[in-house]
Write an enzyme that holds these catalytic residues in place. Structure first.
Site, PDB file in Angstrom:
ATOM      1  N   PRO A   2      24.512  23.759 -36.140  1.00  0.00           N
ATOM      2  CA  PRO A   2      25.561  24.755 -36.062  1.00  0.00           C
ATOM      3  C   PRO A   2      26.864  24.229 -36.646  1.00  0.00           C
ATOM      4  O   PRO A   2      27.243  23.097 -36.419  1.00  0.00           O
ATOM      5  CB  PRO A   2      25.707  25.058 -34.586  1.00  0.00           C
ATOM      6  CG  PRO A   2      24.861  24.100 -33.879  1.00  0.00           C
ATOM      7  CD  PRO A   2      23.999  23.406 -34.833  1.00  0.00           C
ATOM      8  N   GLU A   3      27.511  25.075 -37.395  1.00  0.00           N
ATOM      9  CA  GLU A   3      28.809  24.763 -37.969  1.00  0.00           C
ATOM     10  C   GLU A   3      29.837  25.661 -37.291  1.00  0.00           C
ATOM     11  O   GLU A   3      29.502  26.383 -36.346  1.00  0.00           O
ATOM     12  CB  GLU A   3      28.777  25.002 -39.488  1.00  0.00           C
ATOM     13  CG  GLU A   3      27.619  24.272 -40.170  1.00  0.00           C
ATOM     14  CD  GLU A   3      27.579  24.463 -41.673  1.00  0.00           C
ATOM     15  OE1 GLU A   3      28.651  24.655 -42.276  1.00  0.00           O
ATOM     16  OE2 GLU A   3      26.476  24.419 -42.253  1.00  0.00           O
ATOM     17  N   HIS A  98      12.244  21.442 -24.557  1.00  0.00           N
ATOM     18  CA  HIS A  98      13.473  20.939 -25.189  1.00  0.00           C
ATOM     19  C   HIS A  98      14.740  21.235 -24.399  1.00  0.00           C
ATOM     20  O   HIS A  98      15.822  20.993 -24.900  1.00  0.00           O
ATOM     21  CB  HIS A  98      13.629  21.470 -26.626  1.00  0.00           C
ATOM     22  CG  HIS A  98      12.386  21.376 -27.447  1.00  0.00           C
ATOM     23  ND1 HIS A  98      11.647  20.203 -27.546  1.00  0.00           N
ATOM     24  CD2 HIS A  98      11.707  22.292 -28.178  1.00  0.00           C
ATOM     25  CE1 HIS A  98      10.597  20.418 -28.323  1.00  0.00           C
ATOM     26  NE2 HIS A  98      10.598  21.678 -28.705  1.00  0.00           N
ATOM     27  N   ARG A 117      16.007  18.177 -31.208  1.00  0.00           N
ATOM     28  CA  ARG A 117      16.104  16.853 -31.829  1.00  0.00           C
ATOM     29  C   ARG A 117      16.913  15.844 -31.022  1.00  0.00           C
ATOM     30  O   ARG A 117      17.032  14.689 -31.446  1.00  0.00           O
ATOM     31  CB  ARG A 117      16.645  16.996 -33.253  1.00  0.00           C
ATOM     32  CG  ARG A 117      15.635  17.688 -34.148  1.00  0.00           C
ATOM     33  CD  ARG A 117      16.140  17.899 -35.546  1.00  0.00           C
ATOM     34  NE  ARG A 117      16.233  16.646 -36.286  1.00  0.00           N
ATOM     35  CZ  ARG A 117      16.666  16.571 -37.549  1.00  0.00           C
ATOM     36  NH1 ARG A 117      17.046  17.646 -38.174  1.00  0.00           N
ATOM     37  NH2 ARG A 117      16.698  15.419 -38.156  1.00  0.00           N
TER      38      ARG A 117
END
Length: 276
Positions: A2-3, A98, A117
DNA sequence: ACGAGCGCCTGTCGGC
DNA sequence: TGCCGACAGGCGCTCG
């Protein structure tokens, strides 16, 4: 991943609430569950739990790509890195794959930090300033003028793309929006920062701002299975369009590596400058 | 000052 | 089918 636009979308979702998500403001933390230890950077798991229990959320902010969940005594700071996401769930929903950290709210809901991740990080701090001090200006800050930008750019002799990704230079731009903004400004990603004219720089700043604003308006970009509500991925001009025709001139979009990041550009609209 | 290389992680995709 | 490398929205570190 995400930016700035995706982080801003998440911030707005939790501050204002949506059709299926109430606002976080006023909700009280009644329990915590840390499912992956390294997700929590500061403080220790024991201190985290002891300190956050009983506190109410008072506001949700953003600085660069950091989410700032303000509580009565502390600020919960979250960086989503590549694959992080935040989900509002019922307290008794099954724990999805996750999930890394759960905050139970008023015994009815919970806030889940999901991060495939495991690069994302969480901090609980009295004052977030120390964590954010290294960040450059916000690209959408209306006080950031082309003249300021010109002065900041001139301090370096770096390739534009890695410079835009450097969070101490400018806060919030990532790989997608750097490529999109450079295309809109018609600048090659490897142009050296000190060679730009004031006109180039004005165009670059305007391109950054217009790309980021449009992405926020479209609730960010949804790639893979995260941020399903975003729409900006349907409006990419160069990102992930390798080999496809440039919408402006028809030339094939190229992909090169710059600063170890995949970089997409149009070789016709964004020619490599003669002086390197 | 600047950039390359690598580590941190899990998953998908394409080639053989 | 299975294996193997490349690649993915980020960033901190070391080394020239």
């Amino acid at each position: 991943m995400p930016e700035l636009p995706e982080v801003e979308t998440i911030r707005n979702k939790f501050r204002q609430g949506t059709d299926d998500t109430p606002s976080l403001i006023g909700k009280r933390v009644t329990g915590t569950e840390l499912l992956w230890e390294r997700t929590l950077d500061t403080p220790s798991p024991e201190e985290f739990s002891a300190r956050i229990l009983g506190q109410e959320f008072t506001d949700v902010g953003r600085r660069g790509k950091y989410l700032l969940f303000h509580l009565q005594q502390d600020t919960l700071v979250i960086h989503l890195r590549m694959s992080g996401d935040l989900l509002f769930e019922a307290a008794d929903d099954p724990i999805a794959p996750h999930h890394r950290l759960l905050l139970y709210l008023d015994d009815e809901y919970r806030l889940a930090f999901n991060d495939m991740r495991k690069f994302g990080r969480v901090w609980l701090v009295k004052d977030p300033q120390s964590l954010l001090a290294h960040l450059g200006p916000e690209p959408l800050d209306e006080n950031l003028t082309p003249e300021d930008f010109h002065q900041r750019l001139g301090k370096y002799r770096r390739q534009l793309k890695p410079l835009l990704l450097d969070q101490s230079f400018l806060a919030g731009v990532g790989n997608i929006y750097a490529d999109e903004a450079l295309h809109q400004a018609k600048l090659h990603p490897q142009t050296r920062s000190h060679t730009l004219s004031l006109a180039d720089i004005t165009r670059l700043l305007y391109a950054l701002q217009s790309v980021l604003k449009e992405a926020i308006r479209r609730q960010g970009s949804s790639i893979d299975w995260v941020y399903r509500d975003g729409d900006f991925q349907n409006h990419f001009q160069v990102y992930q369009r390798t080999g496809k025709p440039c919408y402006d001139c028809g030339t094939s979009i190229e992909r090169i590596t710059v600063g170890q990041r995949g970089t997409h550009f149009c070789p016709e609209c964004q020619p490599y400058p003669n002086d390197g």
